[in-house]
Scaffold this motif. Structure first.
Motif, PDB file in Angstrom:
ATOM      1  N   HIS A 113     -37.099  44.364   3.389  1.00 14.61           N
ATOM      2  CA  HIS A 113     -37.131  45.721   3.924  1.00 14.61           C
ATOM      3  C   HIS A 113     -37.220  46.723   2.775  1.00 14.61           C
ATOM      4  CE1 HIS A 113     -36.411  44.748   8.103  1.00 14.61           C
ATOM      5  NE2 HIS A 113     -35.502  43.865   7.712  1.00 14.61           N
ATOM      6  N   ILE A 114     -38.062  47.728   2.944  1.00 16.75           N
ATOM      7  CA  ILE A 114     -38.185  48.758   1.920  1.00 16.75           C
ATOM      8  C   ILE A 114     -37.551  50.039   2.449  1.00 16.75           C
ATOM      9  CG2 ILE A 114     -40.268  47.802   0.892  1.00 16.75           C
ATOM     10  CD1 ILE A 114     -41.822  49.974   2.448  1.00 16.75           C
ATOM     11  N   THR A 115     -37.108  50.872   1.550  1.00 17.50           N
ATOM     12  CA  THR A 115     -36.549  52.147   1.972  1.00 17.50           C
ATOM     13  C   THR A 115     -37.694  53.116   2.236  1.00 17.50           C
ATOM     14  OG1 THR A 115     -36.356  52.846  -0.321  1.00 17.50           O
ATOM     15  CG2 THR A 115     -34.418  51.824   0.683  1.00 17.50           C
ATOM     16  N   VAL A 116     -37.572  53.897   3.279  1.00 19.52           N
ATOM     17  CA  VAL A 116     -38.629  54.828   3.656  1.00 19.52           C
ATOM     18  C   VAL A 116     -38.719  55.963   2.640  1.00 19.52           C
ATOM     19  CG1 VAL A 116     -39.439  56.386   5.449  1.00 19.52           C
ATOM     20  CG2 VAL A 116     -38.344  54.237   6.072  1.00 19.52           C
ATOM     21  N   ASN A 117     -37.592  56.532   2.288  1.00 20.40           N
ATOM     22  CA  ASN A 117     -37.553  57.625   1.324  1.00 20.40           C
ATOM     23  C   ASN A 117     -36.944  57.104   0.034  1.00 20.40           C
ATOM     24  OD1 ASN A 117     -38.514  59.437   3.241  1.00 20.40           O
ATOM     25  ND2 ASN A 117     -36.460  59.805   4.008  1.00 20.40           N
ATOM     26  N   GLU A 118     -37.762  56.992  -0.974  1.00 23.98           N
ATOM     27  CA  GLU A 118     -37.251  56.557  -2.263  1.00 23.98           C
ATOM     28  C   GLU A 118     -36.364  57.665  -2.844  1.00 23.98           C
ATOM     29  OE1 GLU A 118     -37.565  53.664  -3.801  1.00 23.98           O
ATOM     30  OE2 GLU A 118     -38.728  52.873  -2.120  1.00 23.98           O
ATOM     31  N   PRO A 119     -35.274  57.308  -3.481  1.00 25.78           N
ATOM     32  CA  PRO A 119     -34.394  58.336  -4.035  1.00 25.78           C
ATOM     33  C   PRO A 119     -35.067  59.090  -5.182  1.00 25.78           C
ATOM     34  CG  PRO A 119     -33.608  56.147  -4.582  1.00 25.78           C
ATOM     35  CD  PRO A 119     -34.758  55.977  -3.654  1.00 25.78           C
ATOM     36  N   ALA A 120     -34.930  60.390  -5.159  1.00 22.62           N
ATOM     37  CA  ALA A 120     -35.497  61.228  -6.216  1.00 22.62           C
ATOM     38  C   ALA A 120     -34.467  61.385  -7.330  1.00 22.62           C
ATOM     39  CB  ALA A 120     -35.860  62.602  -5.661  1.00 22.62           C
ATOM     40  N   PRO A 121     -34.918  61.475  -8.569  1.00 23.77           N
ATOM     41  CA  PRO A 121     -33.958  61.670  -9.664  1.00 23.77           C
ATOM     42  C   PRO A 121     -33.288  63.040  -9.551  1.00 23.77           C
ATOM     43  CG  PRO A 121     -36.207  61.814 -10.467  1.00 23.77           C
ATOM     44  CD  PRO A 121     -36.291  61.360  -9.047  1.00 23.77           C
ATOM     45  N   VAL A 122     -32.009  63.055  -9.797  1.00 23.58           N
ATOM     46  CA  VAL A 122     -31.238  64.293  -9.702  1.00 23.58           C
ATOM     47  C   VAL A 122     -31.282  64.988 -11.056  1.00 23.58           C
ATOM     48  CG1 VAL A 122     -28.958  65.247  -9.234  1.00 23.58           C
ATOM     49  CG2 VAL A 122     -29.748  63.239  -7.996  1.00 23.58           C
ATOM     50  N   SER A 123     -31.548  66.286 -11.033  1.00 23.39           N
ATOM     51  CA  SER A 123     -31.592  67.028 -12.292  1.00 23.39           C
ATOM     52  C   SER A 123     -30.166  67.298 -12.777  1.00 23.39           C
ATOM     53  CB  SER A 123     -32.336  68.350 -12.107  1.00 23.39           C
ATOM     54  OG  SER A 123     -31.639  69.174 -11.193  1.00 23.39           O
ATOM     55  N   ALA A 124     -30.026  67.411 -14.081  1.00 28.06           N
ATOM     56  CA  ALA A 124     -28.711  67.653 -14.669  1.00 28.06           C
ATOM     57  C   ALA A 124     -28.307  69.116 -14.541  1.00 28.06           C
ATOM     58  CB  ALA A 124     -28.722  67.244 -16.136  1.00 28.06           C
ATOM     59  N   LYS A 125     -29.250  69.983 -14.236  1.00 28.67           N
ATOM     60  CA  LYS A 125     -28.959  71.408 -14.118  1.00 28.67           C
ATOM     61  C   LYS A 125     -28.229  71.678 -12.809  1.00 28.67           C
ATOM     62  CE  LYS A 125     -31.417  75.654 -13.413  1.00 28.67           C
ATOM     63  NZ  LYS A 125     -32.716  76.301 -13.351  1.00 28.67           N
ATOM     64  N   LYS A 126     -27.129  72.387 -12.888  1.00 30.90           N
ATOM     65  CA  LYS A 126     -26.345  72.706 -11.699  1.00 30.90           C
ATOM     66  C   LYS A 126     -26.961  73.914 -10.999  1.00 30.90           C
ATOM     67  CE  LYS A 126     -21.684  73.512 -10.099  1.00 30.90           C
ATOM     68  NZ  LYS A 126     -20.286  73.715 -10.464  1.00 30.90           N
ATOM     69  N   GLN A 127     -27.172  73.780  -9.712  1.00 32.92           N
ATOM     70  CA  GLN A 127     -27.757  74.882  -8.962  1.00 32.92           C
ATOM     71  C   GLN A 127     -26.684  75.902  -8.601  1.00 32.92           C
ATOM     72  OE1 GLN A 127     -29.568  72.995  -5.613  1.00 32.92           O
ATOM     73  NE2 GLN A 127     -31.290  72.235  -6.792  1.00 32.92           N
ATOM     74  N   GLU A 128     -27.062  77.163  -8.678  1.00 28.43           N
ATOM     75  CA  GLU A 128     -26.113  78.213  -8.315  1.00 28.43           C
ATOM     76  C   GLU A 128     -26.143  78.412  -6.809  1.00 28.43           C
ATOM     77  OE1 GLU A 128     -26.327  81.858 -10.449  1.00 28.43           O
ATOM     78  OE2 GLU A 128     -26.919  80.864 -12.298  1.00 28.43           O
TER      79      GLU A 128
END
Length: 55
Positions: free
Chosen positions: A31-46
């Motif tokens: 089984h494959i995942t439908v949505n591959e995980p995207a890399p999370v940026s190190a920058k914190k969002q305000e």
């Protein structure tokens, strides 16, 4: 006493573990995942404060 005869139950136990360890993992891995995980940026969002308009 027939309940002490391990012959049929031991074979059932071995075949069930054979199925659990060989057949089922290969079916699950295919089984494959439908949505591959995207890399999370190190920058914190305000975050912006949210004012409730009805208060």
């Amino acid at each position: 006493m027939p309940q002490l005869n391990p012959a049929p139950w031991f074979a059932i136990l071995l075949f069930s573990w054979l199925i659990f360890l060989t057949i089922i993992p290969t079916k699950v891995i295919k089984h494959i995942t439908v949505n591959e995980p995207a890399p999370v940026s190190a920058k914190k969002q305000e975050t912006q404060p949210w004012d409730w308009p009805w208060q």
